[in-house]
Structure formats: C-alpha cells, structure tokens
Enzyme design. Structure first.
Site, PDB file in Angstrom:
ATOM      1  N   ASP A 220       0.833  -1.194   0.000  1.00 34.26           N
ATOM      2  CA  ASP A 220       0.000   0.000   0.000  1.00 34.26           C
ATOM      3  C   ASP A 220       0.876   1.256   0.000  1.00 34.26           C
ATOM      4  O   ASP A 220       1.879   1.329   0.722  1.00 34.26           O
ATOM      5  CB  ASP A 220      -0.897  -0.022   1.241  1.00 34.26           C
ATOM      6  N   GLU A 270      14.530 -15.545   0.343  1.00 35.81           N
ATOM      7  CA  GLU A 270      14.826 -16.632   1.276  1.00 35.81           C
ATOM      8  C   GLU A 270      13.905 -17.831   1.044  1.00 35.81           C
ATOM      9  O   GLU A 270      14.174 -18.931   1.534  1.00 35.81           O
ATOM     10  CB  GLU A 270      14.636 -16.160   2.724  1.00 35.81           C
TER      11      GLU A 270
END
Length: 561
Positions: A220, A270
């Site tokens: 956002d 990751e």
C-alpha cells in the site's frame, strides 16, 4: 463460438504452477475485499471462512491468485488500512487458524495468495503508538513515529499547514502538546522509516506471513514511506511548487525508499519459490515507477494508466505501447487493472460521459450529484466494460480483477449518509466525491434473500434491489452472461497465454485495435459505433453477440489463426 471450457487443472499442472517462480508475470489476480465478499457466520461482515467457502467459485472462474485487502485487527477508520496488529486477524473476520485453512484450500485449487501490507502508517490503536503516547518527548518509543513540537508561542499551532489525503490537517496534537504526522486520517499515524526498529519489525511481518504460505504482497502507498523533514518544514504552497519527479520531493517517492525494498527483496528470496510483491505507487513518470518494479526491489508496480483512460482506441493503443516498453526496460511484467476498492467501478465509468482528463474517482460523484440516475447508460457501460476487459485479458502481463466485476456490477451510488463508512465522505475530500463505499458494497451471490446470499443477515453496506439481476445465481450457466464471459475468457487465457510479446495489426482505423499474440491468438476491439469485418480465424470468444463475421461497436473478439 467455443465456450466448452474448464478452469480445472490436472493435479500435476497445479503442482507445476504453484512451484513456478515466474507465476506472477502472467497471472490473473482476483482482488477480494474480505468484509464484502462472503459472510459465513451471519454477522453482516465478510470473513475468512466465507472466502474458503467460495474457493470452488474462484477455481471455476479461472484465476491464478487472490489478493486480500487488509483483514487485520482494525477500528475501520479507513476500511482496514488502519492496522492495529500486522501479525493477527481481526476477530470479526476470523482467526489465524481460519487464515491457514483458507490458504490451504486456495493452494489445493492451484490459486496463489497475495496479502495487503500497509507500511506507511499504523492504527492509533497499535501497541507501539500507545506506548509512544505514554512515553515522554524525545523517547525511543516516540521515535518510531513522527512527532514534532508545534509552532507559535505555546506550540499550539501544527508544525506545518499540510493537509491530509482525506481532508483536514495532516498533524494531530497529543496531551503533552506535541503533534504527530498522519498523511491520511488522524487514526493512521505515519511510521518513521528512519528508525531501525520499524524496519526490522516489518521484515518480521513479511517472514510471518511468508512462513504461513503467503505467496506475495501488495504494498500500500509504497512511495510514501521515506520522508525528508528538516527542522523548518516547507509550507503546503512550497510543496505544491516542488518537482515530484526528482527523487528529492520531501514526502513521497524519495530514492531512499528503494533501500527498504532491497531489504524486503532479500527476505522474499529466502523462500522457494521467492515471494512476490507489487507496489501501489502513484508516481509522476514511467521512470520513477520502474524503480519499484526493479528485480532488486519489489519486482512489479501497478500500472493505473488504463484505469484512468476513456473507452478510446487511441488512448488504449498509446497506453499499452508505452507500458509494454516500460516492462521491457525493467525486466518486469506489466500490470493491467480497471477496477479496485478505491475507484468507481469501470462499468459505471464507461456509462458516463468521457473523463477527458478528469480524475476517475469523480465518476460516482457525477452519478449521484452531478446528474440524475437516468443519465447513466447502464447497458452501454457494461458492454464497454466487457469489451475492455476482454482486450485486457489478451495482453501480456498480469491482469488484476476486482470482486464483482465478473458479475457486471455497477457502482452503488445510493447509500444513505448514515450508512457510509469511508473517511473521504465524512471529511469532504475532493478527490473522492462520495467516497469509495459504492465499490465496496457486498456482492450478490443469490437473486433473493436477506443479503442476496452474502450472509444470513443484513450486509454492513446496503445492497440495491437491482443486485438481484446481477447475482452469481442468475448468471451461472446463462449463455451471454458477464460471469460466463469471464469464465470462458480466463479459461482460454490460461490455455493461450505464452511469451510476453505483442504484435499490432494494422486495421486502417484508430478506433479499431487488433494485435497478435504467440500461438496465432488475435484480439480485436471495435471502440467505434459502426460494424467492422473480422480478420481471418476461428472466433474463440466475444464480449457481445456477433452477426456472422461482423464485429459490432464496443465489442472485443478473440480469434485463433
């Protein structure tokens, strides 16, 4: 015309799609506003169990991912974008166990999960903000937010004359006399992104949801996080005169924000496959937007250009050409969107006079206040919306759909003032007119019942009677319905989408756009009023009924050559 399509996939194909690290580049993403999608417990508010119950519907629709607007604990000062706790579910919407159940059901259907993250501001009920209020001036607790002393002899004037996005001042005073910055409502204090604790905590949040199986994040107001706030702040007039395209504007789109997203990218990588992200970044140039779509950063950024365009062949041609060039330059893929939770639904926009540069968000204001209801061309708006969406679904890149557009829903303008919820309505913010409640009304699943199948009680926003004719029940299996058009198009898109190239086909008319995708897939759209001859090829799907080889006005057809 072929409509014998299914969006179901063999188990092996589901596994392959779920493991594909590039799934986001060509995905059809369906935005869910959780409070208005499906209410499983009958309290008038949509919930996670309601979403889980609709997984078969989403699977049959043929989408590749869902994006959930905020479902976190919130006082709803701004529709859930005032977050109390970033690592919890609002009890009115469900529990973490409900979230896990929903995610597992979506993944089993081959549907990815994207969640909203709101990093510019928290709720004023967030634990860290409550600690900031309880702590003294200059404390580490206050440094997580942006506090300033006021101006004037007693500090009773705000630190600057800035206005908030929803109207009113951008500063609010606390009991000890200091002021805090909020670029949106007073219930949404801005984080201080120069504070390492804030940065570390958001990395923790990204890992929390990624560990629960979230596949990506919609960020956002991604351009607002970093701010340059000298001791003497510029006035609103000085801000208005500054260049917003330099990377040095004090309140938005500063170059330093990309250091934050580089840290986020390291977290995303990751995971296997890497988590994805898309930036909501309202910036002034393609070059600035490209920075958010960098593979070293978020990887993708919303392109709102078609959303702000009229139903116009020349405008569509220019926007598509420019954005595909941008995506080639960044190595990202483009994003296409016509409707979302912040703007007037495109079926309504296309039923109004042309925007001619006016802001999209003024459309609903015109329906309710600038002209009588009968001046809205409802049928014409839906026809143009169907044509525009079918064109969009043929483009290379990812397509973002907003809940209810597959039902041909219009904006709901007739909402009593005492039932409205959007802060922009109450604060008189000019850019929103009557606010955004009209696109957030719970969608109709059945043609009758207390809330048209949304739940067992009245919905939290009132639904109009005309919803009965737009329900999922009334359109399911109905030839020519908007729902069946979306199902057919999304099924074909999944079958045909290959590569990221597009070749324009010369039509001799600026109001007729045609292009060819790999595999002999052709899309042609007639933006005008006169019928035109279809090119050679077998018609796969069309947004309106065809008469032989003639393509009527406001119609798109797909062909296979």
């Amino acid at each position: 015309m072929s409509t014998d399509l299914t969006s179901s996939l063999p188990a092996g194909d589901v596994v392959d799609r779920m493991d594909d690290p590039d799934w986001w580049r060509q995905a059809a993403v369906y935005q869910i506003y959780p409070r208005s999608f499906a209410d499983a417990n009958g309290d008038g508010i949509g919930d996670l169990k309601g979403i889980t119950s609709k997984v078969p519907y989403l699977s049959a629709l043929g989408v590749d991912a869902v994006w959930l607007s905020p479902f976190y604990p919130s006082a709803l000062a701004d529709g859930g974008y005032d977050v109390d706790d970033y690592r919890e579910v609002d009890p009115k919407i469900g529990t973490l166990a409900d979230f896990d159940e929903m995610t597992a059901a979506l993944h089993a259907a081959g549907i990815k999960v994207i969640v909203d993250i709101v990093p510019n501001h928290s709720s004023d009920r967030h634990e860290w903000f409550k600690r900031a209020l309880a702590a003294p001036k200059g404390s580490p607790e206050r440094d997580r937010y942006i506090f300033r002393d006021g101006l004037g002899e007693n500090g009773d004037l705000p630190p600057s004359d800035w206005t908030a996005a929803f109207g009113g001042p951008a500063w609010s005073r606390v009991e000890d006399g200091q002021w805090y910055l909020h670029l949106f409502t007073p219930e949404q204090p801005d984080w201080n992104w120069d504070n390492p604790e804030v940065r570390a905590d958001f990395l923790k949040t990204l890992r929390f949801w990624s560990d629960r199986g979230v596949d990506g994040f919609r960020v956002d107001v991604a351009n607002l996080l970093v701010k340059d706030l000298p001791e003497v702040l510029p006035s609103k007039a000085e801000l208005d005169s500054m260049d917003r395209d330099s990377g040095d504007y004090p309140l938005a789109d500063r170059d330093e924000v990309h250091e934050i997203y580089a840290d986020w990218r390291r977290v995303f990588n990751e995971y296997d496959p890497p988590r994805t992200a898309v930036a909501e970044a309202w910036v002034d140039s393609p070059a600035r937007r490209a920075k958010y779509a960098s593979p070293e950063g978020l990887g993708q950024a919303f392109n709102f250009d078609l959303l702000q365009a009229d139903f116009s062949g020349p405008q569509f041609h220019r926007i598509i050409t420019e954005n595909l060039e941008q995506s080639r330059n960044t190595g990202s893929s483009s994003t296409w969107v016509f409707s979302n939770h912040d703007v007037t639904r495109h079926a309504t926009r296309y039923g109004l006079p042309p925007l001619n540069g006016r802001k999209v968000k003024q459309g609903v204001e015109w329906v309710a206040a600038g002209g009588p209801e009968d001046e809205l061309d409802r049928a014409g708006g839906v026809r143009r919306a169907r044509a525009a969406t079918l064109l969009m679904l043929a483009l290379p890149g990812s397509s973002y759909l907003y809940q209810g557009e597959e039902l041909g829903l219009h904006e709901v303008a007739a909402i009593p003032a005492d039932r409205r919820q959007d802060p922009s309505f109450f604060r008189g913010a000019e850019y929103d007119g009557l606010g955004r409640d009209g696109c957030r009304v719970p969608i109709p699943w059945t043609s009758s019942g207390t809330s048209f199948g949304f739940g067992d009680s009245d919905a939290h926003l009132p639904q109009p009677e005309w919803f009965a004719d737009h329900s999922e029940q009334s359109q399911d299996g109905a030839a020519g319905s908007t729902l069946e058009l979306y199902r057919a198009a999304l099924g074909l898109r999944r079958e045909l989408q290959a590569g990221e190239s597009l070749e324009w086909i010369e039509t001799g008319r600026e109001d007729v756009l045609a292009f060819r995708r790999p595999n002999g897939w052709v899309s042609i759209t007639n933006f005008g009023g006169d019928d035109v001859e279809l090119p050679d090829g077998d018609v796969l799907v069309a947004s309106a009924e065809l008469d032989g080889r003639s393509l009527p006005g406001a119609t798109t057809a797909w062909l296979k050559q």
